[in-house]
Write a protein that holds these residues in place. Sequence first.
Motif, PDB file in Angstrom:
ATOM      1  N   ASP A  30       0.575  -1.260   0.084  1.00  0.00           N
ATOM      2  CA  ASP A  30       0.029   0.042   0.179  1.00  0.00           C
ATOM      3  C   ASP A  30       0.637   1.215   0.043  1.00  0.00           C
ATOM      4  N   GLY A  31       1.976   1.037  -0.769  1.00  0.00           N
ATOM      5  CA  GLY A  31       2.814   2.227  -0.913  1.00  0.00           C
ATOM      6  C   GLY A  31       3.316   3.419   0.308  1.00  0.00           C
ATOM      7  N   VAL A  32       3.781   1.829   0.753  1.00  0.00           N
ATOM      8  CA  VAL A  32       4.660   2.874   2.868  1.00  0.00           C
ATOM      9  C   VAL A  32       5.443   2.487   2.523  1.00  0.00           C
ATOM     10  N   LYS A  33       6.608   3.275   2.596  1.00  0.00           N
ATOM     11  CA  LYS A  33       8.251   2.527   2.533  1.00  0.00           C
ATOM     12  C   LYS A  33       8.196   3.506   4.622  1.00  0.00           C
ATOM     13  N   ALA A  34       9.969   2.609   4.793  1.00  0.00           N
ATOM     14  CA  ALA A  34      10.685   3.133   6.396  1.00  0.00           C
ATOM     15  C   ALA A  34      11.876   2.780   5.991  1.00  0.00           C
ATOM     16  N   PHE A  35      12.243   3.832   6.311  1.00  0.00           N
ATOM     17  CA  PHE A  35      13.845   4.105   6.126  1.00  0.00           C
ATOM     18  C   PHE A  35      14.567   4.278   7.610  1.00  0.00           C
ATOM     19  N   TYR A  36      15.516   3.827   7.367  1.00  0.00           N
ATOM     20  CA  TYR A  36      16.016   3.247   9.378  1.00  0.00           C
ATOM     21  C   TYR A  36      17.157   4.106   9.098  1.00  0.00           C
ATOM     22  N   ASP A  37      17.916   4.367  10.757  1.00  0.00           N
ATOM     23  CA  ASP A  37      19.320   5.508  10.776  1.00  0.00           C
ATOM     24  C   ASP A  37      19.442   4.463  11.792  1.00  0.00           C
ATOM     25  N   ALA A  38      20.676   3.280  11.665  1.00  0.00           N
ATOM     26  CA  ALA A  38      21.229   3.058  13.246  1.00  0.00           C
ATOM     27  C   ALA A  38      19.756   1.685  13.716  1.00  0.00           C
ATOM     28  N   GLY A  39      19.467   1.225  12.707  1.00  0.00           N
ATOM     29  CA  GLY A  39      18.193   0.036  12.674  1.00  0.00           C
ATOM     30  C   GLY A  39      16.947   0.750  13.572  1.00  0.00           C
ATOM     31  N   ARG A  40      17.267   1.888  13.602  1.00  0.00           N
ATOM     32  CA  ARG A  40      15.243   2.537  14.222  1.00  0.00           C
ATOM     33  C   ARG A  40      15.070   3.958  13.015  1.00  0.00           C
ATOM     34  N   LEU A  41      13.407   3.232  13.518  1.00  0.00           N
ATOM     35  CA  LEU A  41      12.817   4.035  12.420  1.00  0.00           C
ATOM     36  C   LEU A  41      13.208   5.917  12.249  1.00  0.00           C
ATOM     37  N   ALA A  42      13.672   6.343  11.084  1.00  0.00           N
ATOM     38  CA  ALA A  42      14.108   7.688  10.300  1.00  0.00           C
ATOM     39  C   ALA A  42      12.574   8.398   9.777  1.00  0.00           C
ATOM     40  N   CYS A  43      12.176   7.186   8.910  1.00  0.00           N
ATOM     41  CA  CYS A  43      11.628   8.086   7.740  1.00  0.00           C
ATOM     42  C   CYS A  43      10.206   7.115   7.546  1.00  0.00           C
ATOM     43  N   VAL A  44       8.954   8.147   7.792  1.00  0.00           N
ATOM     44  CA  VAL A  44       7.926   7.593   6.504  1.00  0.00           C
ATOM     45  C   VAL A  44       7.829   8.202   5.288  1.00  0.00           C
ATOM     46  N   ALA A  45       7.767   7.298   4.627  1.00  0.00           N
ATOM     47  CA  ALA A  45       7.238   7.552   2.877  1.00  0.00           C
ATOM     48  C   ALA A  45       5.693   7.649   2.398  1.00  0.00           C
ATOM     49  N   LEU A  46       5.035   8.100   2.202  1.00  0.00           N
ATOM     50  CA  LEU A  46       3.767   7.100   2.061  1.00  0.00           C
ATOM     51  C   LEU A  46       3.793   7.754  -0.664  1.00  0.00           C
ATOM     52  N   ASP A  47       3.285   6.759  -0.688  1.00  0.00           N
ATOM     53  CA  ASP A  47       3.470   6.757  -1.690  1.00  0.00           C
ATOM     54  C   ASP A  47       2.233   8.038  -3.194  1.00  0.00           C
ATOM     55  N   ALA A  48       2.371   8.319  -3.196  1.00  0.00           N
ATOM     56  CA  ALA A  48       1.100   9.872  -4.364  1.00  0.00           C
ATOM     57  C   ALA A  48      -0.085   8.816  -4.507  1.00  0.00           C
ATOM     58  N   VAL A  49       0.031   7.639  -5.162  1.00  0.00           N
ATOM     59  CA  VAL A  49      -0.939   6.972  -5.166  1.00  0.00           C
ATOM     60  C   VAL A  49      -1.306   6.108  -4.495  1.00  0.00           C
ATOM     61  N   ALA A  50      -0.882   4.587  -3.970  1.00  0.00           N
ATOM     62  CA  ALA A  50      -0.955   4.003  -3.192  1.00  0.00           C
ATOM     63  C   ALA A  50      -0.792   4.233  -2.547  1.00  0.00           C
ATOM     64  N   GLY A  51       0.095   4.618  -1.305  1.00  0.00           N
ATOM     65  CA  GLY A  51      -0.175   5.543  -0.055  1.00  0.00           C
ATOM     66  C   GLY A  51      -1.495   5.710   0.086  1.00  0.00           C
ATOM     67  N   PRO A  52      -1.107   5.004   1.390  1.00  0.00           N
ATOM     68  CA  PRO A  52      -2.888   5.682   2.626  1.00  0.00           C
ATOM     69  C   PRO A  52      -2.470   7.118   1.918  1.00  0.00           C
ATOM     70  N   GLN A  53      -3.617   7.680   2.638  1.00  0.00           N
ATOM     71  CA  GLN A  53      -4.409   9.046   3.062  1.00  0.00           C
ATOM     72  C   GLN A  53      -4.228   9.872   3.982  1.00  0.00           C
ATOM     73  N   VAL A  54      -3.563  10.969   4.201  1.00  0.00           N
ATOM     74  CA  VAL A  54      -2.773  11.454   5.644  1.00  0.00           C
ATOM     75  C   VAL A  54      -3.314  13.206   5.293  1.00  0.00           C
ATOM     76  N   TYR A  55      -3.886  13.713   6.447  1.00  0.00           N
ATOM     77  CA  TYR A  55      -4.330  14.418   6.732  1.00  0.00           C
ATOM     78  C   TYR A  55      -3.665  15.916   7.581  1.00  0.00           C
ATOM     79  N   LEU A  56      -3.520  17.212   7.025  1.00  0.00           N
ATOM     80  CA  LEU A  56      -3.444  18.228   7.755  1.00  0.00           C
ATOM     81  C   LEU A  56      -4.309  19.282   8.323  1.00  0.00           C
ATOM     82  N   ALA A  57      -4.557  18.811   8.903  1.00  0.00           N
ATOM     83  CA  ALA A  57      -5.851  19.775   9.263  1.00  0.00           C
ATOM     84  C   ALA A  57      -7.347  20.101   8.258  1.00  0.00           C
ATOM     85  N   GLY A  58      -6.898  18.692   8.049  1.00  0.00           N
ATOM     86  CA  GLY A  58      -8.418  18.349   6.972  1.00  0.00           C
ATOM     87  C   GLY A  58      -7.689  18.001   4.932  1.00  0.00           C
ATOM     88  N   PHE A  59      -6.956  18.837   4.479  1.00  0.00           N
ATOM     89  CA  PHE A  59      -5.601  18.665   3.641  1.00  0.00           C
ATOM     90  C   PHE A  59      -5.387  17.726   3.250  1.00  0.00           C
TER      91      PHE A  59
END
Length: 138
Positions: A30-59
């Motif tokens: 579902d379009g989710v990528k996780a990036f790790y730094d020293a074995g710990r989560l550092a970034c979660v990236a969502l695909d523009a089309v396949a990724g889940p939708q997230v909102y900031l203040a309704g946008f």
Amino acid sequence: MSPAEVAEALQVSEPQARVGGPYGQEHFPDGVKAFYDAGRLACVALDAVAGPQVYLAGFPLAGSDPAQGHQFLLDHAAQHGNWVLHTPDESLSLTDIGFLLRSQRVGEVRLTRPLFVKEEWLDSQYDRDHLLLEGVSG
């Protein structure tokens, strides 16, 4: 979070793929990528089309027009006092909330692609500018 904790949170046994590169990287359904730094989560990236939708203040942060996304973030920052950072690849970040809005080519258009990033990576030009430049779908 560790890679195992990320998989558990996404309710999968393992990622679809592990990718080499400057960071530990895992691709999930579902379009989710996780990036790790020293074995710990550092970034979660969502695909523009396949990724889940997230909102900031309704946008809607995934799959929107980049110009509209940038204007929304600038307006949000002005209203809430967020720190704004423009990056060389024309991304826009609200650094104090750990958010970076990149664009992704999808066919003939570009759509927004949200990344949630740990503070140290947003503060580091090298880390920030190398996030998700490994290629995008479309």
